[in-house]
Write a protein that holds these residues in place. Structure first.
Motif, PDB file in Angstrom:
ATOM      1  N   ALA A  77      67.074  15.989  34.958  1.00 27.57           N
ATOM      2  CA  ALA A  77      68.404  15.625  34.486  1.00 27.57           C
ATOM      3  C   ALA A  77      68.265  14.788  33.222  1.00 27.57           C
ATOM      4  CB  ALA A  77      69.164  14.835  35.552  1.00 27.57           C
ATOM      5  N   LEU A  78      69.232  14.933  32.326  1.00 27.99           N
ATOM      6  CA  LEU A  78      69.208  14.197  31.062  1.00 27.99           C
ATOM      7  C   LEU A  78      70.549  13.526  30.852  1.00 27.99           C
ATOM      8  CD1 LEU A  78      67.860  13.514  28.282  1.00 27.99           C
ATOM      9  CD2 LEU A  78      68.975  15.575  27.405  1.00 27.99           C
ATOM     10  N   TYR A 106      69.415  15.532  19.077  1.00 29.57           N
ATOM     11  CA  TYR A 106      68.136  15.190  19.703  1.00 29.57           C
ATOM     12  C   TYR A 106      68.231  15.330  21.216  1.00 29.57           C
ATOM     13  CZ  TYR A 106      66.572  13.940  15.122  1.00 29.57           C
ATOM     14  OH  TYR A 106      66.223  14.018  13.793  1.00 29.57           O
ATOM     15  N   GLY A 107      69.418  15.102  21.771  1.00 34.38           N
ATOM     16  CA  GLY A 107      69.622  15.419  23.171  1.00 34.38           C
ATOM     17  C   GLY A 107      69.504  16.910  23.408  1.00 34.38           C
ATOM     18  N   ILE A 111      66.873  19.126  25.769  1.00 36.51           N
ATOM     19  CA  ILE A 111      67.313  20.205  26.662  1.00 36.51           C
ATOM     20  C   ILE A 111      66.537  21.486  26.366  1.00 36.51           C
ATOM     21  CG2 ILE A 111      69.265  21.675  27.323  1.00 36.51           C
ATOM     22  CD1 ILE A 111      71.086  19.261  26.706  1.00 36.51           C
ATOM     23  N   GLU A 112      66.366  21.778  25.086  1.00 32.38           N
ATOM     24  CA  GLU A 112      65.603  22.974  24.695  1.00 32.38           C
ATOM     25  C   GLU A 112      64.174  22.925  25.237  1.00 32.38           C
ATOM     26  OE1 GLU A 112      66.505  25.624  23.067  1.00 32.38           O
ATOM     27  OE2 GLU A 112      68.357  25.141  21.985  1.00 32.38           O
ATOM     28  N   LEU A 113      63.586  21.741  25.203  1.00 29.27           N
ATOM     29  CA  LEU A 113      62.194  21.584  25.628  1.00 29.27           C
ATOM     30  C   LEU A 113      62.038  21.557  27.148  1.00 29.27           C
ATOM     31  CD1 LEU A 113      61.144  18.836  23.051  1.00 29.27           C
ATOM     32  CD2 LEU A 113      60.201  21.149  23.159  1.00 29.27           C
ATOM     33  N   GLN A 114      63.009  20.958  27.844  1.00 24.52           N
ATOM     34  CA  GLN A 114      62.814  20.668  29.265  1.00 24.52           C
ATOM     35  C   GLN A 114      63.683  21.492  30.212  1.00 24.52           C
ATOM     36  OE1 GLN A 114      61.205  17.620  30.846  1.00 24.52           O
ATOM     37  NE2 GLN A 114      60.743  16.329  29.104  1.00 24.52           N
ATOM     38  N   ASN A 115      64.760  22.072  29.714  1.00 22.61           N
ATOM     39  CA  ASN A 115      65.656  22.865  30.570  1.00 22.61           C
ATOM     40  C   ASN A 115      66.051  22.131  31.856  1.00 22.61           C
ATOM     41  OD1 ASN A 115      65.708  25.609  29.119  1.00 22.61           O
ATOM     42  ND2 ASN A 115      63.501  25.224  29.324  1.00 22.61           N
ATOM     43  N   ALA A 146      72.047  25.770  24.701  1.00 20.97           N
ATOM     44  CA  ALA A 146      70.741  25.109  24.694  1.00 20.97           C
ATOM     45  C   ALA A 146      69.819  25.636  25.789  1.00 20.97           C
ATOM     46  CB  ALA A 146      70.916  23.601  24.863  1.00 20.97           C
ATOM     47  N   GLY A 147      68.537  25.619  25.476  1.00 20.34           N
ATOM     48  CA  GLY A 147      67.517  25.934  26.471  1.00 20.34           C
ATOM     49  C   GLY A 147      67.409  27.404  26.810  1.00 20.34           C
ATOM     50  N   LYS A 148      66.612  27.666  27.807  1.00 15.18           N
ATOM     51  CA  LYS A 148      66.312  29.037  28.221  1.00 15.18           C
ATOM     52  C   LYS A 148      67.472  29.709  28.930  1.00 15.18           C
ATOM     53  CE  LYS A 148      62.976  31.554  31.132  1.00 15.18           C
ATOM     54  NZ  LYS A 148      61.791  31.387  32.027  1.00 15.18           N
ATOM     55  N   TYR A 149      68.321  28.898  29.594  1.00 21.49           N
ATOM     56  CA  TYR A 149      69.343  29.457  30.469  1.00 21.49           C
ATOM     57  C   TYR A 149      70.764  29.271  29.949  1.00 21.49           C
ATOM     58  CZ  TYR A 149      65.347  29.158  33.627  1.00 21.49           C
ATOM     59  OH  TYR A 149      64.090  29.271  34.187  1.00 21.49           O
TER      60      TYR A 149
END
Length: 384
Positions: A77-78, A106-107, A111-115, A146-149
């Motif tokens: 969670a972020l 940057y948030g 999200i892109e890095l950690q999903n 953002a991210g994979k999903y």
């Protein structure tokens, strides 16, 4: 399930304090909670406050633009209350054109890095109108994709006095849940609707009384003219009140900000606690002719009295004003946990349900600039 939380722009720990309180048990007996994993902020005193009250684990100092985001520990969670300076209506409202406006990205990069399974982002109500509404749509579009999903977003303008917070603090909070989770976050229903049910500033400050030796409870010494002027300002009034004699009035040209030497009204929630501004913006007591102490401001922000802020008086004032009220964070985080636990709770429609998705889709189809601006103005920039 334990959600390990990372936080950018963590401040003194208001959101983290609220996030660590709820423990939700699903119908199958599974526990859902949030634990601290890492936190970042640029201000040294703020991080010392966080370490004193929340956790010393993985505290990452420095400007988010300079830290190595790829080295951050894994999270589920972020949270990021990205700086509001360029979106606040008290200021130049530069939005994306300001120094701080693009920091939300940057948030998005984390999200892109950690999903993460979910995120929560917070900013001032002025975000909706910055750059003629374009900034808000850009931020929502980036978060959604953002991210994979990708993420299902629930953006809403929360009026915290409607949730039992003794302060008329209105904030846009965006909750995103990963699309592959097939869950929809719903805005928790307000619990204190209507003036008669609001928690007042007097209740917050006096019930229970603050101990004289409480942390951060230092009083301000005012000169005699300020004290005399405050004596003429009625409860809820400010420096422009007609009751102030001519010789005590401020010699100010141009805009007259309403919160200058503004006294609280004991029968209403406080006006918004802020962390910036010079003399006359420190919030003033409803009965006594003085500014509030930092502990009194912290009470309005729902920090407990044993929460110790580190730093000088002005540093502490800034930390308190920039923080997310812990009680408000607890309400929203509890609703997120209930969503994952698939437990029903009372809810309301979010402010921008459906219209945001529609506008984003039209933006993707390259709607003409004039048409898009008309829709943004009509749908997103209504005055509160």
């Amino acid at each position: 399930m334990e959600f390990k939380k990372g936080e950018l722009f963590c401040g003194p720990g208001g959101l983290s304090l609220g996030a660590q309180r709820p423990l939700i048990v699903s119908n199958t007996g599974e526990e859902f909670k949030v634990t601290h994993e890492w936190a970042n902020d640029i201000d040294e005193n703020t991080l010392e406050t966080f370490k004193r009250n929340i956790s010393k684990k993985n505290i990452i100092p420095g400007d988010v633009r300079e830290i190595d985001l790829t080295s951050l520990p894994d999270i589920d969670a972020l949270a990021f209350g990205f700086p509001c300076n360029d979106y606040s209506i008290v200021g130049e409202t530069k939005g994306m054109d300001g120094e701080y406006g693009p920091l939300y990205s940057y948030g998005v990069k984390v999200i892109e890095l950690q999903n993460p399974d979910w995120f929560i982002a917070e900013n001032v109500g002025g975000l909706q109108s910055a750059n003629e509404g374009q900034a808000f749509l850009k931020i929502l579009e980036d978060m959604e994709n953002a991210g994979k999903y990708g993420y299902n977003l629930t953006p809403h303008l929360y009026k915290f006095e409607e949730y039992g917070i003794p302060q008329a603090r209105h904030r846009i909070i965006i909750v995103g849940i990963r699309k592959d989770k097939s869950l929809e976050f719903k805005v928790p229903k307000p619990t204190h609707v209507g003036r008669s049910s609001w928690k007042t500033s007097k209740q917050a400050i006096e019930n229970p009384p603050i101990n004289e030796d409480a942390f951060n409870h230092d009083f301000t010494r005012h000169n005699s003219k300020v004290v005399e002027m405050l004596a003429h300002i009625p409860q809820g009034g400010n420096a422009w009140s007609d009751e102030i004699p001519e010789h005590l009035r401020l010699n100010v040209k141009g805009a007259k900000l309403s919160n200058i030497y503004k006294r609280l009204h004991p029968d209403l929630p406080a006006y918004t606690v802020t962390g910036s501004g010079g003399g006359g913006t420190h919030m003033y007591h409803y009965d006594n002719c003085r500014a509030l102490t930092n502990r009194e401001r912290a009470r309005l922000q729902t920090f407990p009295d044993d929460f110790e802020f580190i730093g000088g008086k002005e540093s502490v004032r800034k930390q308190i004003g920039m923080a997310v009220p812990p009680d408000a964070a607890e309400i929203i985080i509890e609703a997120i946990l209930k969503t994952f636990a698939e437990i029903e709770y009372d809810w309301i429609e979010p402010k921008w349900k459906g219209r945001v998705a529609e506008l984003l889709e039209k933006k993707k189809k390259k709607a003409t600039k004039s048409t898009l601006e008309h829709q943004i103005e009509a749908e997103l920039i209504s005055k509160q």
